[in-house]
Design an enzyme around this catalytic site. Structure first.
Site, PDB file in Angstrom:
ATOM      1  N   HIS A 115       0.816  -1.217   0.000  1.00 42.06           N
ATOM      2  CA  HIS A 115       0.000   0.000   0.000  1.00 42.06           C
ATOM      3  C   HIS A 115       0.848   1.264   0.000  1.00 42.06           C
ATOM      4  O   HIS A 115       0.318   2.360  -0.115  1.00 42.06           O
ATOM      5  CB  HIS A 115      -0.930  -0.013   1.227  1.00 42.06           C
ATOM      6  CG  HIS A 115      -2.028   0.990   1.165  1.00 42.06           C
ATOM      7  ND1 HIS A 115      -2.154   2.022   2.066  1.00 42.06           N
ATOM      8  CD2 HIS A 115      -3.062   1.128   0.292  1.00 42.06           C
ATOM      9  CE1 HIS A 115      -3.223   2.742   1.768  1.00 42.06           C
ATOM     10  NE2 HIS A 115      -3.784   2.229   0.699  1.00 42.06           N
ATOM     11  N   LYS A 117       3.392   4.275  -1.174  1.00 41.92           N
ATOM     12  CA  LYS A 117       3.603   5.059  -2.397  1.00 41.92           C
ATOM     13  C   LYS A 117       4.954   5.750  -2.276  1.00 41.92           C
ATOM     14  O   LYS A 117       5.092   6.761  -1.583  1.00 41.92           O
ATOM     15  CB  LYS A 117       2.503   6.101  -2.606  1.00 41.92           C
ATOM     16  CG  LYS A 117       1.126   5.494  -2.913  1.00 41.92           C
ATOM     17  CD  LYS A 117       0.346   5.181  -1.673  1.00 41.92           C
ATOM     18  CE  LYS A 117      -1.030   4.618  -1.999  1.00 41.92           C
ATOM     19  NZ  LYS A 117      -1.750   4.181  -0.790  1.00 41.92           N
ATOM     20  N   ASP A 122      17.620   8.487  -8.715  1.00 43.13           N
ATOM     21  CA  ASP A 122      19.084   8.599  -8.666  1.00 43.13           C
ATOM     22  C   ASP A 122      19.652   8.571  -7.250  1.00 43.13           C
ATOM     23  O   ASP A 122      20.769   9.046  -7.021  1.00 43.13           O
ATOM     24  CB  ASP A 122      19.553   9.870  -9.374  1.00 43.13           C
ATOM     25  CG  ASP A 122      19.439   9.775 -10.884  1.00 43.13           C
ATOM     26  OD1 ASP A 122      19.152   8.675 -11.387  1.00 43.13           O
ATOM     27  OD2 ASP A 122      19.616  10.809 -11.558  1.00 43.13           O
ATOM     28  N   HIS A 314      -8.478  11.116   0.890  1.00 42.55           N
ATOM     29  CA  HIS A 314      -7.529  10.010   0.790  1.00 42.55           C
ATOM     30  C   HIS A 314      -6.270  10.279   1.601  1.00 42.55           C
ATOM     31  O   HIS A 314      -5.326   9.490   1.581  1.00 42.55           O
ATOM     32  CB  HIS A 314      -7.162   9.756  -0.683  1.00 42.55           C
ATOM     33  CG  HIS A 314      -6.547   8.424  -0.927  1.00 42.55           C
ATOM     34  ND1 HIS A 314      -5.202   8.247  -1.168  1.00 42.55           N
ATOM     35  CD2 HIS A 314      -7.091   7.188  -0.962  1.00 42.55           C
ATOM     36  CE1 HIS A 314      -4.943   6.967  -1.343  1.00 42.55           C
ATOM     37  NE2 HIS A 314      -6.070   6.298  -1.223  1.00 42.55           N
ATOM     38  N   LYS A 316      -3.504  10.697   4.614  1.00 38.78           N
ATOM     39  CA  LYS A 316      -3.068   9.974   5.807  1.00 38.78           C
ATOM     40  C   LYS A 316      -1.975  10.822   6.459  1.00 38.78           C
ATOM     41  O   LYS A 316      -0.786  10.547   6.340  1.00 38.78           O
ATOM     42  CB  LYS A 316      -2.516   8.593   5.462  1.00 38.78           C
ATOM     43  CG  LYS A 316      -3.484   7.685   4.676  1.00 38.78           C
ATOM     44  CD  LYS A 316      -3.215   7.751   3.213  1.00 38.78           C
ATOM     45  CE  LYS A 316      -3.920   6.675   2.411  1.00 38.78           C
ATOM     46  NZ  LYS A 316      -5.343   6.601   2.534  1.00 38.78           N
ATOM     47  N   ASP A 321       1.074  19.675  17.977  1.00 39.21           N
ATOM     48  CA  ASP A 321       1.706  20.880  18.547  1.00 39.21           C
ATOM     49  C   ASP A 321       2.505  21.673  17.499  1.00 39.21           C
ATOM     50  O   ASP A 321       3.718  21.878  17.636  1.00 39.21           O
ATOM     51  CB  ASP A 321       2.626  20.492  19.712  1.00 39.21           C
ATOM     52  CG  ASP A 321       1.863  19.973  20.918  1.00 39.21           C
ATOM     53  OD1 ASP A 321       0.629  20.117  20.942  1.00 39.21           O
ATOM     54  OD2 ASP A 321       2.495  19.407  21.828  1.00 39.21           O
TER      55      ASP A 321
END
Length: 408
Positions: A115, A117, A122, A314, A316, A321
């Site tokens: 899951h 991404k 380089d 979508h 996350k 603080d």
């Protein structure tokens, strides 16, 4: 090698919102690649603006850059025939992580998905976040969207790029080994598995261009089923436990376990303002309904809950603080639900930088104020049909966890 998630100085971390900004940054980096491009994504959907990324990968491979692409077997069971041929002609290597096979998701071991991404170019520039290679204005199940989905990623330079590259190469060589086993090429398989276990030299942090902000402290957090089973959850628990002013979490699929719920309740009890920005649009039955039975206890404890209903959420991400010297923020692929925290391969970047935290906090606060609906304490008085659907989804989620042998 066990990854040390300690925050380290010497990073340049840039917040990216939405697929359009992410694709522009990704394409610019890939077009400058000279050695290699590593890309992992759950969904690789060559539709609309996402085709720009596919075209950039193709261009890089055609000019001799080593391009390695890994997609998930559920998120992307196959590429179109046209793009498969284009990638093959360009010399681009791509693999499908855990293809479903005949029985598909009926086998609990197939619930462990890729899951995360991630992208490394380089060895000196990396991207991490929740954004798939998927057009912001398009959904594979719902078609064209009236407004783009809300999501975030970061681009990074510094030591953690080496950590990301190391993790990606390990997975790549293990997939290579598995492919050779299926082809009964045992010597090649053994070499691939041996390569996956070798330590890799990590790039040094790059000097920042003149005029850029001071280097940020940052770290990579992983979740897998070997060495990093609870690293992301522990980081959330520690940050919430140390919070003194505010906790702001935006999470698409939110079903926290007992420890996370207690941490949020305790933070609110000691006077910390706790705000949750959650999915308000129906997307999937389980994820949409299973989260709602936990709302009541959180609202009773003083936690503020807002549902984003302008489009699909979508993101996350989280901020703790933001105006403090102890500011903490995270951007990544991990939802706060059992699928992410117990089963899937996930990756988050944690940043301890006040300017970064304030920027993310400001954007999330703006979304809450203008594009979200507050959930009131009368939540439990909804119609019985709605409450029944929520309880059914919650029960099915608990049954699924029982079948995997996990406690949450």
């Amino acid at each position: 090698m066990r990854h040390n998630p300690s925050l380290r100085d010497g990073h340049h971390i840039r917040l990216i919102e939405g697929g359009q900004g992410y694709f522009e940054s990704l394409v610019a980096a890939v077009d400058q690649a000279q050695s290699h491009v590593l890309l992992e994504t759950y969904i690789f959907d060559v539709h609309g603006a996402a085709a720009l990324v596919a075209e950039a990968l193709e261009r890089a491979a055609l000019r001799g850059v080593r391009v390695c692409l890994v997609v998930d077997g559920v998120g992307t069971p196959k590429l179109s025939e046209a793009w498969s041929q284009r990638f093959a002609r360009a010399g681009l290597d791509w693999r499908v992580y855990s293809p479903l096979g005949t029985l598909g998701l009926l086998m609990p071991n197939r619930w462990r998905r890729l899951h995360r991404k991630l992208c490394v170019v380089d060895g000196h520039t990396a991207f991490c976040g929740g954004i798939n290679i998927l057009d912001d204005w398009y959904d594979p199940h719902y078609g064209s969207l009236a407004r783009p989905r809300l999501d975030f990623a970061v681009s990074a330079q510094g030591e953690l790029v080496g950590h990301i590259q190391h993790s990606m190469l390990q997975l790549w060589w293990r997939l290579q080994g598995a492919m050779h086993v299926r082809e009964r090429k045992i010597p090649q398989a053994l070499r691939s598995f041996k390569t996956a276990g070798l330590p890799l030299s990590w790039k040094q942090a790059l000097p920042l261009p003149d005029g850029q902000p001071l280097p940020s402290r940052a770290a990579l957090l992983l979740r897998d089923n070997v060495l990093h089973r609870s690293q992301i959850e522990r980081a959330y628990l520690k940050a919430i436990g140390l919070a003194r002013q505010e906790v702001l979490i935006a999470n698409a699929y939110f079903l926290p376990g007992r420890r996370l719920r207690k941490a949020l309740v305790h933070a609110a009890a000691r006077g910390v303002r706790v705000r949750l920005l959650l999915q308000g649009r129906y997307e999937y039955f389980m994820q949409y309904h299973a989260a709602r039975p936990v709302y009541g206890a959180l609202l009773a404890a003083g936690v503020e809950i807002y549902e984003y209903d302008a489009s699909f959420l979508h993101a996350k991400v989280a901020v703790v603080d933001p105006d403090s010297d102890r500011s903490w923020a995270t951007v990544g692929s991990s939802n706060l639900d059992p699928l992410s925290l117990l089963l899937a391969r996930e990756a988050n970047v944690v940043v301890a930088d006040r300017l970064f935290a304030q920027k993310l906090h400001q954007r999330l606060s703006q979304v809450i104020a203008t594009q979200s609906t507050p959930i009131s304490s009368s939540w439990g008085q909804r119609q019985w049909q709605q409450r029944l659907r929520d309880r059914i989804a919650f029960g099915l989620m608990r049954l699924a966890l029982f079948l995997t042998g996990h406690r949450y």
